[in-house]
Structure formats: structure tokens, C-alpha cells
Design a protein around this motif. Structure first.
Motif, PDB file in Angstrom:
ATOM      1  N   ARG A  33      -0.411  58.571   7.250  1.00  0.00           N
ATOM      2  CA  ARG A  33      -0.908  58.576   8.250  1.00  0.00           C
ATOM      3  C   ARG A  33      -1.272  57.136   8.807  1.00  0.00           C
ATOM      4  N   PHE A  48       6.376  65.774  24.135  1.00  0.00           N
ATOM      5  CA  PHE A  48       6.108  66.061  22.840  1.00  0.00           C
ATOM      6  C   PHE A  48       4.575  66.519  23.006  1.00  0.00           C
ATOM      7  N   SER A  89       4.730  54.517  14.160  1.00  0.00           N
ATOM      8  CA  SER A  89       4.117  54.941  12.932  1.00  0.00           C
ATOM      9  C   SER A  89       5.351  55.296  11.939  1.00  0.00           C
ATOM     10  N   GLY A 100      -1.888  57.287  12.071  1.00  0.00           N
ATOM     11  CA  GLY A 100      -0.548  57.664  12.564  1.00  0.00           C
ATOM     12  C   GLY A 100      -0.308  57.164  14.091  1.00  0.00           C
ATOM     13  N   CYS A 101       0.820  57.874  14.751  1.00  0.00           N
ATOM     14  CA  CYS A 101       0.950  57.496  16.060  1.00  0.00           C
ATOM     15  C   CYS A 101      -0.040  58.387  16.869  1.00  0.00           C
ATOM     16  N   HIS A 102      -0.408  59.332  16.304  1.00  0.00           N
ATOM     17  CA  HIS A 102      -1.353  60.271  17.181  1.00  0.00           C
ATOM     18  C   HIS A 102      -2.583  59.454  17.646  1.00  0.00           C
ATOM     19  N   ASN A 130      11.848  62.746  21.768  1.00  0.00           N
ATOM     20  CA  ASN A 130      11.411  64.108  21.194  1.00  0.00           C
ATOM     21  C   ASN A 130      10.914  65.060  22.514  1.00  0.00           C
ATOM     22  N   LEU A 143      -1.439  56.746  20.403  1.00  0.00           N
ATOM     23  CA  LEU A 143      -1.102  57.396  21.389  1.00  0.00           C
ATOM     24  C   LEU A 143      -2.704  57.917  22.041  1.00  0.00           C
ATOM     25  N   SER A 149       5.470  57.633  10.370  1.00  0.00           N
ATOM     26  CA  SER A 149       5.474  59.303  10.031  1.00  0.00           C
ATOM     27  C   SER A 149       7.168  59.986  10.081  1.00  0.00           C
ATOM     28  N   LYS A 150       7.915  59.355  10.825  1.00  0.00           N
ATOM     29  CA  LYS A 150       9.184  60.240  11.000  1.00  0.00           C
ATOM     30  C   LYS A 150      10.130  59.405  10.168  1.00  0.00           C
TER      31      LYS A 150
HETATM   32  C1  LIG Z   1       7.153  61.837  20.150  1.00  0.00           C
HETATM   33  C2  LIG Z   1       6.129  61.789  19.064  1.00  0.00           C
HETATM   34  N1  LIG Z   1       4.962  60.963  19.049  1.00  0.00           N
HETATM   35  C3  LIG Z   1       3.988  60.860  18.037  1.00  0.00           C
HETATM   36  C4  LIG Z   1       4.039  61.723  17.025  1.00  0.00           C
HETATM   37  C5  LIG Z   1       3.148  61.978  15.981  1.00  0.00           C
HETATM   38  O1  LIG Z   1       3.210  61.051  15.131  1.00  0.00           O
HETATM   39  P1  LIG Z   1       2.017  60.959  13.852  1.00  0.00           P
HETATM   40  O2  LIG Z   1       2.524  61.922  12.815  1.00  0.00           O
HETATM   41  O3  LIG Z   1       2.415  59.179  13.373  1.00  0.00           O
HETATM   42  O4  LIG Z   1       0.865  60.796  14.340  1.00  0.00           O
HETATM   43  C6  LIG Z   1       5.161  62.698  17.045  1.00  0.00           C
HETATM   44  C7  LIG Z   1       5.170  63.650  15.732  1.00  0.00           C
HETATM   45  O5  LIG Z   1       5.374  64.986  15.934  1.00  0.00           O
HETATM   46  C8  LIG Z   1       6.118  62.702  17.789  1.00  0.00           C
HETATM   47  O6  LIG Z   1       7.297  63.543  17.893  1.00  0.00           O
END
Ligand SMILES: Cc1ncc(COP(=O)(O)O)c(C=O)c1O
Ligand SMILES: Cc1ncc(COP(=O)(O)O)c(C=O)c1O
Lengths: 489, 489
Positions: B320, B202, B310, B176-178, B252, B181, B312-313
Motif C-alpha cells: 500500500r 478502471f 504506486s 496506494g494509488c487508490h 487498464n 486518486l 502496487s503493479k
Molecule cells: C488503473 C489503476 N489505477 C489504480 C489502481 C489501484 O492501485 P493501488 O493498488 O496502488 O491502490 C489500479 C489497480 O487495480 C489500477 O488498475
């Protein structure tokens, strides 16, 4: 059993245990006769029997000698790492190891990959396929931060076998044991802190400590009984250590299972010095003994043990399904889990939960235990056959890793480079030390299929080791082994 | 178009743009006649037309007034966070938000979950099922530490749309982007360092900074043009900032797309002060404009931009599957990725790669863009209809998040508690600030299905906001809005 058979068995055991080393001269017929109070001819008959079994070789006018490599190599002696906190190095070699693990042309004797080709794993494929066919919407959505409830229930149930009474809410699902270790380490300490580890230690753990700027104190570890409690106590008295990380069951890389009494003693020591224990149980289910050994977590009273595990070694590492039961550190672990990966992939969690729920897990586990135990016998045989004398070999009590100690001056890195031409890869020992110790050691993975190709690979490694050992005096090693053996006494 | 129609359109636009607020008195017939050089009767006809459209209401002897809430609420003014490094708080509320996201009885107006029910996602199910049926052994084994090559190829190809020339080897797949980051933040700084962020930011990013002991300086951010470069420059001059984290495309929570010129200026500033840019592009593909906006990464010359994203959105968060293109920080990112999770689940990576390769991605993306844009219209309409006047609402240019600013004294936490009885959950603004600012703001997710139930929920939230606003003077807010508007010039 006749007298001479009895004596032959006794001598064979001594050879097996390494008391008489390959190439060593056996006692004279006369002295054995005196030692055991038997006739000269009984000793001669016993020696004849051993000769027939090719365990010993007569040499004219000199007596009997242990046939080279017919003695079981001794186990590695207790380790003697530097007894002060150090920073972890070695990332480049680890990267090389993990990068090479997908090279299909290379025989991966060094990887930590289990055998995922056994038929007992087949139901997993069907389950994954069914989940997708049913279009279960949970598969696409963010999971609960704790992980899928159905999986946590199954993990709590499985934990009973290691003596643990856990509720699903005590468990946080992670992306493999890697993430479990990563969040546990950060939950119990800060950059600059000191953590005690077994020596040797799994390189992934080492690198995690490095990545978070944590110093490591490596504790002498016995290849049969585990971490030296005496040395650990000394270290705890001397340094402000925050936690100890251990793999007490089917240790990677040494293969031991820590006796229960020592697990208890370790826990008492942790209570006494008020430190956390991070218990890595990733191979615990693969113990050859049944029922499986207890976890230290099962003895925990005040939540200071963080139990980390995964299905990576038992089922399949590509699923990246692991967990941590973090005891009193639950809240910190949840936060660290959230910031590390958000949540864990839902689909693989659902598949693993369903695999266990449908009753496929226990038969698979039984199969894998037997499989690895059988492989261990064969690999041990190959090592005795193809490797030179003067080496020490671990006696794994579970899992699928074998640790080989070569003479002090041996350079396993060079061996690895040499083997690259033959498309064979081993794990060099120095990866398992914070400070690059164990350059003279290597780890073999015996989860590999027992084929003529694998045997050939072992033969190639053995021959390469033998060539390299010509350059370094084996006597140094033997001396150390004996020192080690007597230390363990 | 006749004269009076022309005038009516002009007045309607002014109301729409919030120049005349709901409840406000419109200019007298006489003064409009003078201003526009038209006859009294033309003005009267224009006012009649607007009255028919219910945009304005006559009040005997007082003239015409803007019908309450028929004006489009103004956008939130530029934010004014504290301009010094602070530590992030607020974990408990974040935990509450993410824990509640799986509560099936609750309408998740506050979550960050996309709509995963559109038919264009269907091929994904088939692909997952097929992969399992084929028993692809890669699915069970450890993946390459960089991630599945087939997926990295597709990601590199997709990146072309945002102007990036990447090779698959520039990309590391993450959980995931989590995780993207998380590794990026640690790759560019140490605990105790300072990072600049947009304000609001965020909450996941905020928590990550908190977890690694990094201080945050929140930079004023405009809801239309993004982070204030002027304020950032001042901060960079004053503090030893290591990096700036931005969500420049479909931000976001504010929804803006930073104009290209500002992206360029931000990059120049980063070069000038020699800091890294962590660019979070997780919503970038969901821009309503086509072609999609450029990434800052596409302008990068010296590898200082770490692009995180990611599926994810756009596709589904439960998979993930994310990635980072870390530029010059590749080696550090690889190490941090390894110690965080080892490798990423193989199966979901293969599935995503196949989904893109088979050509399902672009049609799905088109569908989602249109879907969210349509939902935005409907939700905006609902907000105008059900919410009281005196609020500011963002004008998202992509994604599915709407930011609502209420009068200064408003307490969104209390609102959230109140809504719990109605099984509705919103995101409270304070989660998006390091120091708990924006208590008077809330974020709504308009990815939710447009149903009578959703409309009812909006009505309930609107009514609750109205009740709460009776207690706090809206004038403060309006004043601030106007201040903000003039600041934006
Ligand atoms: C700006 C931003 N970055 C990253 C994420 C996390 O993404 P992921 O679910 O791929 O970890 C979110 C999700 O809420 C987000 O809003
Ligand atoms: C002792 C030990 N712990 C943890 C791990 C990592 O397990 P996982 O693949 O579940 O992250 C390994 C794998 O090599 C290991 O040997």
C-alpha cells in the motif's frame, strides 16, 4: 487521629480541591473554631501542621494564606461553545502541528504520540522480522477488503473487554482510526449536513468534518462527565442533526470517562432522535481504572453506533492499523473504505494480529496504563510547581493528554510562537474548536519520558505562561471557574 | 526470397492482421495472380506453403479458406459510450470481484494482482526483516504528512524516467494509488461536478467517482491510441467538466500507450478549457518499450496535472505505497490526505525506499517487463487457440491486462457465473463502465504463472465462450469491428 489532625486533613483537602485558591486568605482561627465546634488551640495546631507541610503561610497581623500553587488547580469548567452549526476553520495551525511532530530538535509536548519505547513492545519487532523471513506471500498481495481475518478475530476478542459482542465479520480494518472516522462520517451523512460534537474535540475529527463540507454544532462538555446531554437535546430539537461524534472513554483532550448512565442516556437520545453515534474509542483501553470502561457500542441495540479505534495510542501509530465496527452502516463503510485506500497494508495487520495472539498485548497494555498514570502524577506535580496560580487543569482518567485552561485573555498561539525559540511545542486549544474557541487553552502530552529535560521544558512553559499572565487579569478566569464549578454542582 | 515465398509472407501478414478473418474464403488463384502480377503457379506455390503452415485450408471445388482462429483476432474498435454525464452504478459486482480475490481455490484471471513471486523481489524481504531487527523507531511513529523523505527522494528520481522534473516536496505519499486518486478527485471537484473519463475505465476510479457523488462522462476510447480527443473536445464544449482522468501509459483495461503527440494535444485542450488532468501512471513503468513512455505530467507547465501512482503493479500491492504529485493542488491534497488516513504506514515506505536505494528496483522492473511481455505472447497464443473466431483482442503495450470483446449480445456476467463451477474468475466488462456498458467484454490478467493449470483454465474459458457464442450471432460483432477499424483509419 486527633482532633487537630482531623481538621488539618479536612483543610488540606479543601485546598487540594481548589475550594481555597492559591494566595487566598483562610478563615480566621476564631471563625473556624466556631464552625467546627473545636477549641481555638485545636485550630492553631491544625494551622501549624499545614504550615509545616508548606500548604499555608502565615502573614503577620493578617492570618494564614494558601501558599501559592500548593492548591491543586481546579478542573476546567464546563465549556460554553456557540450553540449553532458552524463551519470548521483552523487547518493551517493543524498542519503546523502535524508538520512539527517529526522535528527531532523540538520537544513535542503538543503531539498525540504515545510512548513506543517500553520493553513490552519489543516482541513486535521480532514478529515483523519473522514474518519477513518466512516470506509470507500474503504480505505482498492485496488484502481482503474487510482486512486480515486473523486480525479481525483478535479485535473482536479485545472488544469483549469493553462489553461488545462482535463477530470478525462486523469489523472492517482501516488505515488508522483516521480512516475509521473518515469513512464513518461519510457513511452517515452528506456534505451540508450537521453533526454534533463534544467541545473541545480532537482536531483530526474537526478537519475531517471540514473536508467533507459538514457543519458542526459544538455541544458544551464537562471535563469530568463529558458532553452535556441537556445541551445536546436542545440542539437535537432545534437542528436537523445527523449524528453525534464522541470520545466517551479517556477523552481527547479533556481526559474524562463518561459515566455509564450518561452513555446509556446518550444512546437513548440517539434512538429517540434517530441519529447515529460515532464512538471514537482510540484511548479507551488506556483507562486507569480496571476493568476498562464500557463502550457505548456495547449498549447498542439497533446498529446505530459506529465504533472507531486503532492500535495507534496503545501500541504504535506508525503501523496505521485501525478498525471500525459500523453496525448497520457496514455496506456503505465497505464502499467508502474501498474508494479511500483500496485495502489496508497487509504486513502491519499480520504483525498486530500475531502480537495479540502470542499474548503480548495484555502485559503491554498493563504496562502502558501504569506508565501513563505515573507520568500523570509527575506532570501534574510539575504543572503545580512551575505554572502560576489561576489556571484550571483537567484530571485525566486515562490516556496521556492534559488540558490546561488559562485566563480568558490568554493567547496560546503566541505562547507557542514564543516557545519555538526554546524548541518546545504545545497544542493550542483553538485547534479543538470549529470556530477557534479555546485560544486560552493548551493541551500537554504526558507520554513523554520523565527526564530532567522534560522537567526543564515544563518549567520553561510554566514561566512563559506566568509572564504572559501578568498581562491578562487572572480574576476573570477565577470567576469563570467558580461559575463553572457551581454549574457542575 | 523467391517470388512465391514473398507472396506467402504477405498473405500470412494479412491473415495475422485480421484482414482475412478465420473461416473467410481467400481470393481465387486467378485474381491473386492478376493482382500481384505473378504467374498462376507462383500463387499455387504460395498457397501450398501457407497450407503447410496450417494457416489456410483447401476446400474441394471452393478454393482456400483461412484456418479458423489462425488469424490474429482484430483489436477492439473504438468504443461508443453514451455521450452525457451519468451516475456510476455497479458496486455489487465490484465488491464480488474484490472479495473473491483472496479465494485460494479460484484461479484469478480477473484480478489486478501482479506476479510477486519473481526472485528479483527477494531483497525486499531481507530489507523488511533488517529494518525490524534494527528497531528503527521511525517505524512505530507517526510519519510526516508528506511521507518519508527518503521515499519521496526515490520517487522524484524515478519520475525522471517519465520525463518529470519533480522535487521530493512536490510529492505526497499515499496508501496506494487508490488514495492518490481519491484525494486528487476531491481536490479538483465537488459532489455534483462532472469528470470525463476514458471508456472503459478502471472500476476503482469509477467507484471513487460514485462515492463522492461525481457524475461521469465517458469518452470514446481507441484501444490503440487512447481517448478520442475529438469526442472529448465536443464534451468539453457542451458540459461544465472539471477534470479528465486518464491512464495514458499501459492503460487498464485496454493496454494502449497514448502517442506523445496526443498526450500533448490533451494537455493543450485541458489548458484551453482550464480543467485539471488526473494522470494515473500505475502501469507506466511496465511498458514493454524502452525507455518508458513520457507522462503527461512531464509536459505540464502550470501545475494542472495530478500524477498518481504506486508500487502496487510493479512491486507489490500489499505494501500500500503510492503517491501523488499534485501540482498546484498540493495544499488541498495534503488536507484530504490528512483527513483520509492521517499518515501512511511508515515501515512499508522505509522498505520501498531502501529497495530502490540499494539498486534492486531497476533489475526487478526489467525482469517484470520481460516476464509480462513473454506471458502476453503465450496468453495471446492460448486465446487464439482456445477461443472461437469473431472476437476482438487488445494488443497491450505494457502491464498485464488483456481486453476481449465478444459479440454484442454476449453476457460476460453469465459467463462468470458459469465459470465459478470450474473455480475460475474473470473480470466482466461492465465494471469498467459507469452505466454498465461492455457486458460483452472481459478482462484477463496475464500476470498469472504460465502453467498447465493456467492453460487448462484458458481452454475452459474459451470453450465456455464458444458455447455461449453459439447463441449470439458473431456477424454483428464483425460488422462493428470493421466499422471500428475504418473509423480508426
Ligand atoms: C488503473 C489503476 N489505477 C489504480 C489502481 C489501484 O492501485 P493501488 O493498488 O496502488 O491502490 C489500479 C489497480 O487495480 C489500477 O488498475
Ligand atoms: C481522539 C482521536 N481519535 C483518532 C485519532 C487518530 O488515530 P490514528 O492515528 O489511529 O489515525 C487520534 C489521534 O490523535 C485521536 O486523538
Amino acid at each position: 487521629m486527633t482532633r487537630y489532625q482531623h481538621l488539618a486533613t479536612l483543610l488540606a483537602q479543601r485546598i487540594e480541591q481548589g475550594l481555597y485558591q492559591g494566595g487566598e486568605r483562610l478563615p480566621s482561627v476564631r471563625s473556624l473554631s466556631a464552625e467546627h465546634g473545636v477549641s481555638i488551640s485545636t485550630v492553631q495546631q491544625a494551622y501549624h501542621l499545614l504550615e509545616e507541610k508548606q500548604l499555608i503561610t502565615p502573614q503577620p497581623r493578617s492570618g494564614y494564606f494558601v501558599t501559592p500553587c500548593k492548591s491543586k488547580p481546579p478542573v476546567p469548567p464546563i465549556t460554553r461553545p456557540a450553540q449553532r452549526p458552524v463551519e470548521v476553520t483552523q487547518w493551517e495551525s493543524v498542519l503546523e502541528l502535524i508538520n512539527s511532530r517529526l522535528d527531532e530538535d523540538t520537544l513535542q509536548l503538543g503531539s498525540g504520540t504515545p510512548d513506543t519505547s517500553q520493553p513490552t513492545i519489543k516482541p513486535l519487532w521480532k514478529i515483523i522480522s519473522r514474518l519477513a523471513q518466512k516470506q509470507d506471500p500474503r504480505m505482498l498481495n492485496y488484502d481482503n477488503i474487510y482486512g486480515v481475518p486473523a486480525l479481525r478475530e483478535q479485535v473482536a476478542r479485545m472488544a469483549i473487554d469493553s462489553g461488545c459482542q462482535l463477530s470478525p465479520d462486523d469489523i472492517v480494518i482501516t488505515t488508522g482510526c483516521h480512516e475509521a472516522l473518515s469513512v464513518s462520517i461519510r457513511a452517515v451523512c452528506q456534505p451540508g449536513d450537521i453533526i454534533a460534537v463534544e467541545s473541545p474535540t480532537f482536531h483530526g475529527t474537526m478537519q475531517t468534518l471540514r473536508g467533507f463540507g459538514i457543519k458542526v454544532i459544538e455541544i458544551p462538555t464537562d471535563s469530568v462527565t463529558g458532553i452535556s446531554l441537556e445541551a445536546l437535546e436542545l440542539a437535537l430539537e432545534q437542528w436537523p442533526i445527523k449524528a453525534v461524534i464522541v470520545v466517551p472513554n479517556c477523552n481527547n483532550p479533556l481526559g474524562f470517562i463518561m459515566p455509564d448512565a450518561r452513555k446509556r442516556a446518550l444512546l437513548s437520545m440517539a434512538q429517540c432522535f434517530d441519529i447515529a453515534i460515532i464512538e471514537d474509542d482510540v484511548y479507551g483501553e488506556l483507562a486507569y481504572e480496571y476493568p476498562r470502561p464500557l463502550s457505548i457500542k456495547s449498549m447498542d441495540e439497533d446498529g446505530r453506533v459506529l465504533l472507531c479505534s486503532s492500535v495507534s495510542k496503545v501500541l504504535a501509530p506508525g503501523l496505521r492499523v485501525g478498525w471500525v465496527a459500523p453496525g448497520r452502516y457496514l455496506n456503505r463503510v465497505l464502499h467508502l473504505k474501498y474508494i479511500g485506500t483500496g485495502s489496508t497494508a497487509t504486513q502491519t495487520q499480520l504483525a498486530v494480529a500475531e502480537f495479540i495472539r502470542q499474548g503480548h498485548y495484555q502485559p503491554h497494555l498493563r504496562k502502558m496504563r501504569m506508565h501513563y498514570q505515573r507520568n500523570l502524577d509527575i506532570f501534574t506535580h510539575w504543572v503545580r510547581h512551575y505554572f502560576p496560580c489561576g489556571i484550571c487543569v483537567s484530571r485525566p482518567q486515562g490516556g496521556f493528554m492534559m488540558w490546561i485552561e488559562l485566563p480568558e485573555a490568554f493567547d496560546a498561539m503566541r505562547l507557542n510562537r514564543e516557545l519555538r525559540e526554546s524548541h518546545i511545542q504545545i497544542s493550542v486549544g483553538s485547534l479543538f474548536s470549529a470556530s477557534g474557541k479555546y485560544r486560552n487553552c493548551l493541551r500537554l502530552n504526558y507520554s513523554l519520558a520523565v527526564t530532567a529535560q522534560t522537567e526543564r521544558a515544563l518549567a520553561i512553559v510554566g514561566a512563559a505562561v506566568e509572564r504572559a499572565m501578568v498581562c491578562c487579569p487572572p480574576s476573570a478566569s477565577v470567576a469563570e471557574v467558580e461559575g463553572g464549578a457551581s454549574l457542575k454542582g
